[in-house]
Design an enzyme around this catalytic site. Sequence first.
Site, PDB file in Angstrom:
ATOM      1  N   THR A  20      -2.137   2.190  10.671  1.00  0.00           N
ATOM      2  CA  THR A  20      -3.024   3.020  11.521  1.00  0.00           C
ATOM      3  C   THR A  20      -2.243   3.846  12.551  1.00  0.00           C
ATOM      4  OG1 THR A  20      -3.327   1.274  13.157  1.00  0.00           O
ATOM      5  CG2 THR A  20      -4.907   1.327  11.327  1.00  0.00           C
ATOM      6  N   TRP A  21      -0.963   4.031  12.318  1.00  0.00           N
ATOM      7  CA  TRP A  21      -0.165   4.855  13.239  1.00  0.00           C
ATOM      8  C   TRP A  21      -0.748   6.270  13.267  1.00  0.00           C
ATOM      9  CZ3 TRP A  21       5.346   7.084  12.078  1.00  0.00           C
ATOM     10  CH2 TRP A  21       5.917   7.556  13.261  1.00  0.00           C
ATOM     11  N   TYR A  56       0.160   2.644  19.652  1.00  0.00           N
ATOM     12  CA  TYR A  56      -0.340   3.719  18.783  1.00  0.00           C
ATOM     13  C   TYR A  56      -1.444   4.487  19.506  1.00  0.00           C
ATOM     14  CZ  TYR A  56       2.141   1.486  14.859  1.00  0.00           C
ATOM     15  OH  TYR A  56       3.085   0.929  14.024  1.00  0.00           O
ATOM     16  N   GLN A 167       8.102  -7.070  10.031  1.00  0.00           N
ATOM     17  CA  GLN A 167       7.637  -5.754   9.570  1.00  0.00           C
ATOM     18  C   GLN A 167       8.789  -4.755   9.690  1.00  0.00           C
ATOM     19  OE1 GLN A 167       4.530  -2.368  11.021  1.00  0.00           O
ATOM     20  NE2 GLN A 167       3.688  -4.421  10.935  1.00  0.00           N
ATOM     21  N   TYR A 195       6.681  -1.204   6.187  1.00  0.00           N
ATOM     22  CA  TYR A 195       6.055  -0.030   6.825  1.00  0.00           C
ATOM     23  C   TYR A 195       6.653   1.255   6.267  1.00  0.00           C
ATOM     24  CZ  TYR A 195       9.694   0.606  10.630  1.00  0.00           C
ATOM     25  OH  TYR A 195      10.822   0.841  11.375  1.00  0.00           O
ATOM     26  N   LEU A 198       5.399   4.866   1.922  1.00  0.00           N
ATOM     27  CA  LEU A 198       5.315   6.161   1.229  1.00  0.00           C
ATOM     28  C   LEU A 198       6.238   7.173   1.908  1.00  0.00           C
ATOM     29  CD1 LEU A 198       1.446   6.309   0.675  1.00  0.00           C
ATOM     30  CD2 LEU A 198       3.209   5.834  -1.043  1.00  0.00           C
ATOM     31  N   ARG A 200       6.464   8.173   4.865  1.00  0.00           N
ATOM     32  CA  ARG A 200       5.736   9.062   5.788  1.00  0.00           C
ATOM     33  C   ARG A 200       5.210  10.308   5.083  1.00  0.00           C
ATOM     34  NH1 ARG A 200      10.094   7.399  10.385  1.00  0.00           N
ATOM     35  NH2 ARG A 200       9.154   5.360  10.618  1.00  0.00           N
ATOM     36  N   ARG A 213       2.230   7.966 -17.241  1.00  0.00           N
ATOM     37  CA  ARG A 213       1.207   8.119 -18.295  1.00  0.00           C
ATOM     38  C   ARG A 213       0.693   6.762 -18.749  1.00  0.00           C
ATOM     39  NH1 ARG A 213       4.136  12.412 -20.382  1.00  0.00           N
ATOM     40  NH2 ARG A 213       5.270  11.013 -21.746  1.00  0.00           N
TER      41      ARG A 213
HETATM   42  P1  NAP Z   1       3.417   6.068   5.184  1.00  0.00           P
HETATM   43  O1  NAP Z   1       2.302   5.125   5.036  1.00  0.00           O
HETATM   44  O2  NAP Z   1       4.678   5.839   4.434  1.00  0.00           O
HETATM   45  O3  NAP Z   1       2.940   7.557   4.835  1.00  0.00           O
HETATM   46  C1  NAP Z   1       1.779   8.112   5.363  1.00  0.00           C
HETATM   47  C2  NAP Z   1       1.652   9.509   4.780  1.00  0.00           C
HETATM   48  O4  NAP Z   1       1.465   9.412   3.363  1.00  0.00           O
HETATM   49  C3  NAP Z   1       0.471  10.287   5.336  1.00  0.00           C
HETATM   50  O5  NAP Z   1       0.892  11.640   5.468  1.00  0.00           O
HETATM   51  C4  NAP Z   1      -0.574  10.159   4.235  1.00  0.00           C
HETATM   52  O6  NAP Z   1      -1.408  11.279   4.149  1.00  0.00           O
HETATM   53  C5  NAP Z   1       0.286  10.105   3.001  1.00  0.00           C
HETATM   54  N1  NAP Z   1      -0.393   9.359   1.916  1.00  0.00           N
HETATM   55  C6  NAP Z   1      -1.072   8.192   2.032  1.00  0.00           C
HETATM   56  N2  NAP Z   1      -1.527   7.811   0.822  1.00  0.00           N
HETATM   57  C7  NAP Z   1      -1.151   8.758  -0.063  1.00  0.00           C
HETATM   58  C8  NAP Z   1      -1.341   8.949  -1.450  1.00  0.00           C
HETATM   59  N3  NAP Z   1      -1.998   8.036  -2.176  1.00  0.00           N
HETATM   60  N4  NAP Z   1      -0.803  10.055  -2.047  1.00  0.00           N
HETATM   61  C9  NAP Z   1      -0.112  10.976  -1.318  1.00  0.00           C
HETATM   62  N5  NAP Z   1       0.107  10.854   0.012  1.00  0.00           N
HETATM   63  C10 NAP Z   1      -0.408   9.752   0.628  1.00  0.00           C
HETATM   64  O7  NAP Z   1       3.837   6.274   6.719  1.00  0.00           O
HETATM   65  P2  NAP Z   1       3.611   5.564   8.107  1.00  0.00           P
HETATM   66  O8  NAP Z   1       2.302   5.897   8.687  1.00  0.00           O
HETATM   67  O9  NAP Z   1       4.865   5.832   8.856  1.00  0.00           O
HETATM   68  O10 NAP Z   1       3.661   4.001   7.802  1.00  0.00           O
HETATM   69  C11 NAP Z   1       2.512   3.249   7.527  1.00  0.00           C
HETATM   70  C12 NAP Z   1       2.170   2.300   8.645  1.00  0.00           C
HETATM   71  O11 NAP Z   1       3.266   1.445   8.961  1.00  0.00           O
HETATM   72  C13 NAP Z   1       1.867   2.969   9.986  1.00  0.00           C
HETATM   73  O12 NAP Z   1       0.596   3.579  10.002  1.00  0.00           O
HETATM   74  C14 NAP Z   1       2.021   1.808  10.924  1.00  0.00           C
HETATM   75  O13 NAP Z   1       0.874   0.971  10.889  1.00  0.00           O
HETATM   76  C15 NAP Z   1       3.225   1.095  10.336  1.00  0.00           C
HETATM   77  N6  NAP Z   1       4.510   1.475  10.972  1.00  0.00           N
HETATM   78  C16 NAP Z   1       5.159   0.533  11.700  1.00  0.00           C
HETATM   79  C17 NAP Z   1       6.360   0.830  12.318  1.00  0.00           C
HETATM   80  C18 NAP Z   1       7.061  -0.245  13.097  1.00  0.00           C
HETATM   81  O14 NAP Z   1       8.010   0.068  13.846  1.00  0.00           O
HETATM   82  N7  NAP Z   1       6.645  -1.482  12.970  1.00  0.00           N
HETATM   83  C19 NAP Z   1       6.936   2.111  12.197  1.00  0.00           C
HETATM   84  C20 NAP Z   1       6.270   3.065  11.422  1.00  0.00           C
HETATM   85  C21 NAP Z   1       5.060   2.730  10.811  1.00  0.00           C
HETATM   86  P3  NAP Z   1      -2.902  11.262   4.807  1.00  0.00           P
HETATM   87  O15 NAP Z   1      -2.751  10.627   6.150  1.00  0.00           O
HETATM   88  O16 NAP Z   1      -3.245  12.716   4.835  1.00  0.00           O
HETATM   89  O17 NAP Z   1      -3.811  10.474   3.905  1.00  0.00           O
END
Ligand code: NAP
Length: 267
Positions: A20-21, A56, A167, A195, A198, A200, A213
Site C-alpha cells: 500500500t505504499w 506511508y 521484509q 517487497y 514487480l 516498482r 502461452r
Molecule cells: P511493486 O509492487 O513492485 O510495483 C508496483 C507497480 O507495479 C505499480 O506501478 C503498479 O501499477 C504496477 N503493477 C502492479 N500490478 C501490475 C500488473 N499486474 N501488471 C503490470 N503492472 C503492475 O512496487 P512497490 O510498491 O515498491 O512495492 C510493493 C509494496 O512493498 C509497497 O506498496 C509496500 O507495501 C512495500 N514496500 C516496502 C518497502 C520496505 O522498505 N519495507 C519498500 C518498498 C515497498 P498500478 O499501481 O498502476 O496498478
Amino acid sequence: MEYRELGRTGEKISTIGMGTWRMGTHGSPAERASQLGVLKRGIELGINLIDTAEIYASGRSEEIVGEATEKIRDEVFLATKVAPGHLRYDDVIKACHGSLQRLRTSYIDLYQVHWPDLSVPIKETMAAMEKLVADGSVRYVGVSNFSVKETEEAKASLAKNEIVSNQVYYSLTHRDVEADVLPYCERENVTLIAYSPLDRGSIVNSIPRAILRKYGMAQAQVMLNWVTRHDKVVAIPKAASVVHLEENAASVSARFDQAEYTQISEA
Ligand code: NAP
C-alpha cells in the site's frame, strides 16, 4: 489463493499480499474510493495479507487500510511498520498506538521494524515489541531491510517471541537476498516478505514466450510466481487498478516446473 505459514506460527497468510505504499498520497475522494475498491476486491479474492507503514503517505495509507478492513477485521492479516526514527522504547509504544488508531483496530497482526537504526540498541526496540505483544497490541514481531546479522541480533534480544519475518527487496531483476537472507530465512523458518516484487512497475519482457502461452500468464504474473517459488517467500505487490490486482491474485494459480523456473531465472 495459495496460503503459506508465517514463520513457524501456524498462521496462514496469502502468498500474494497487497502493498500500500503511496496509497493516500493525494487523498482526493475519487482516488480514495478507488483504493478502497482495490483493497476490498483483493480481500474478496482471498488475499488476507495487507502491508502498510506509519510513514506511508504520513499515516494516510494506514487510514485507508483501516477503513477497508474495520468491519472484517478477523478476515485480514494486517502488517504495519514502525519508522526508523521511532525505535527508542517509548517511541515504539507511541508509534504503535498511533498505527492502531489509524488502522481502526485493537491489534496489529505483524509489527515490523521498517529499517534498522544503528544509533538505537536493538535490545531496546525489541523490549518495546515484547511489551506490545504482552499487552495484546501486537501478535507477531518482524523486521524489514535487516541483514542476516541484524536479524540474528534482533532474535537474540527477544526473550519470549521470535522474529517471524524479514521484509526485503526481492524481484526477478533484484536478487541480492539470494546470497544470504533467503537461505537464512529458509533454514530458520523466517518468512521472507518480498517487497517491490514487480520492480516498482518495471515489468520485464524477457520471459520465454512458450511459458507465457502455456500458462496464459502476463509477464508481471510470471514475476510474482517466480519470486514466490520458495515456500518461505510471500510477495506484496502494490496495485492501484483492479485489473492489476486481479492479475496479481491469479499469478499463483499454477506452478511452473523446476526447468521452467530455471529458464525464467536465466532469461
Ligand atoms: P511493486 O509492487 O513492485 O510495483 C508496483 C507497480 O507495479 C505499480 O506501478 C503498479 O501499477 C504496477 N503493477 C502492479 N500490478 C501490475 C500488473 N499486474 N501488471 C503490470 N503492472 C503492475 O512496487 P512497490 O510498491 O515498491 O512495492 C510493493 C509494496 O512493498 C509497497 O506498496 C509496500 O507495501 C512495500 N514496500 C516496502 C518497502 C520496505 O522498505 N519495507 C519498500 C518498498 C515497498 P498500478 O499501481 O498502476 O496498478
